[in-house]
Design an enzyme around this catalytic site. Structure first.
Site, PDB file in Angstrom:
ATOM      1  N   TYR A   1       0.834  -1.198  -0.186  1.00 56.59           N
ATOM      2  CA  TYR A   1       0.176   0.032   0.246  1.00 56.59           C
ATOM      3  C   TYR A   1       1.020   1.168   0.032  1.00 56.59           C
ATOM      4  CZ  TYR A   1      -3.484  -3.400   1.079  1.00 56.59           C
ATOM      5  OH  TYR A   1      -4.293  -4.638   1.241  1.00 56.59           O
TER       6      TYR A   1
ATOM      7  N   HIS B   1      -8.773  -0.797  -6.155  1.00 55.63           N
ATOM      8  CA  HIS B   1      -7.915  -1.521  -5.193  1.00 55.63           C
ATOM      9  C   HIS B   1      -6.400  -0.854  -5.460  1.00 55.63           C
ATOM     10  CE1 HIS B   1     -10.932  -3.798  -3.881  1.00 55.63           C
ATOM     11  NE2 HIS B   1     -11.202  -4.291  -5.140  1.00 55.63           N
TER      12      HIS B   1
HETATM   13  C1  DQA Z   1      -7.616  -3.358  -0.879  1.00 59.32           C
HETATM   14  C2  DQA Z   1      -7.250  -4.934  -1.232  1.00 59.32           C
HETATM   15  C3  DQA Z   1      -8.108  -5.854  -0.154  1.00 59.32           C
HETATM   16  O1  DQA Z   1      -8.031  -7.117  -0.632  1.00 59.32           O
HETATM   17  C4  DQA Z   1      -7.722  -5.614   1.101  1.00 59.32           C
HETATM   18  O2  DQA Z   1      -8.266  -6.318   2.166  1.00 59.32           O
HETATM   19  C5  DQA Z   1      -7.524  -4.269   1.267  1.00 59.32           C
HETATM   20  C6  DQA Z   1      -7.118  -3.234   0.591  1.00 59.32           C
HETATM   21  C7  DQA Z   1      -6.363  -2.809  -1.833  1.00 59.32           C
HETATM   22  O3  DQA Z   1      -6.891  -1.458  -2.027  1.00 59.32           O
HETATM   23  O4  DQA Z   1      -5.631  -3.059  -2.505  1.00 59.32           O
HETATM   24  O5  DQA Z   1      -7.823  -3.731   2.764  1.00 59.32           O
HETATM   25  O6  DQA Z   1      -8.672  -3.182  -1.099  1.00 59.32           O
END
Ligand code: DQA
Length: 143
Positions: free
Chosen positions: A22, A97
């Site tokens: 992230y 995502h």
């Molecule tokens: C997410 C991907 C999801 O699988 C995960 O649970 C997240 C973040 C992403 O932005 O990559 O919390 O949505």
């Protein structure tokens, strides 16, 4: 164009959380940069760790916004109720995502929301949000 970004659980700790997926920037700093860059779009942002709050935001957005960018985070893979909320409204939703969910665990490959979204953008880091907004602007053009 008025666009609401809705972020789900654990996205309030972006910048501190699993940086390999992230990144290191927190969402509020990114949001400030984004709004500065996209001056023609009126952006708003809400984040909640609760499923019900996310559903209420989706319902209320349909009267105040033209479109929603939704990162339901972990609820993407579990929540029929959020999927129902997306299905119930008339404004378009793009699912985003930050990480590429298809390059991760198999349980992240399932999205209950995607069938009711205009489209899905996954794996471009925080840029995924900008790409979603640019997609809405592009779709809004009469060409
Ligand atoms: C997410 C991907 C999801 O699988 C995960 O649970 C997240 C973040 C992403 O932005 O990559 O919390 O949505």
């Amino acid at each position: 164009m008025k666009i609401l970004i809705i972020n789900g659980p654990n996205l309030n700790i972006l910048g501190k959380r699993e940086k390999e997926y992230y990144g290191t920037e927190n969402f509020n700093d990114y949001f400030t940069r984004l709004q500065f860059k996209l001056k023609d779009v009126e952006l708003s942002h809400v984040q909640s760790n609760s499923e019900g709050d996310i559903i209420t935001s989706i319902q209320e957005a349909s009267t105040n916004f033209h479109a929603i960018v939704l990162n339901a985070a972990g609820y993407t893979h579990t929540s029929i109720a959020i999927a129902d909320a997306v299905k119930a409204i008339s404004i378009p939703v793009i699912e985003v995502h930050i990480s590429n969910v298809y390059a991760r665990e198999e349980f992240r490959h399932k999205s209950y929301i995607a069938p009711y979204a205009k489209g899905v953008i996954t794996g471009f880091g925080l840029k995924s949000y900008e790409l979603a907004i640019l997609s809405f602007l592009e779709l809004d053009k009469n060409d």
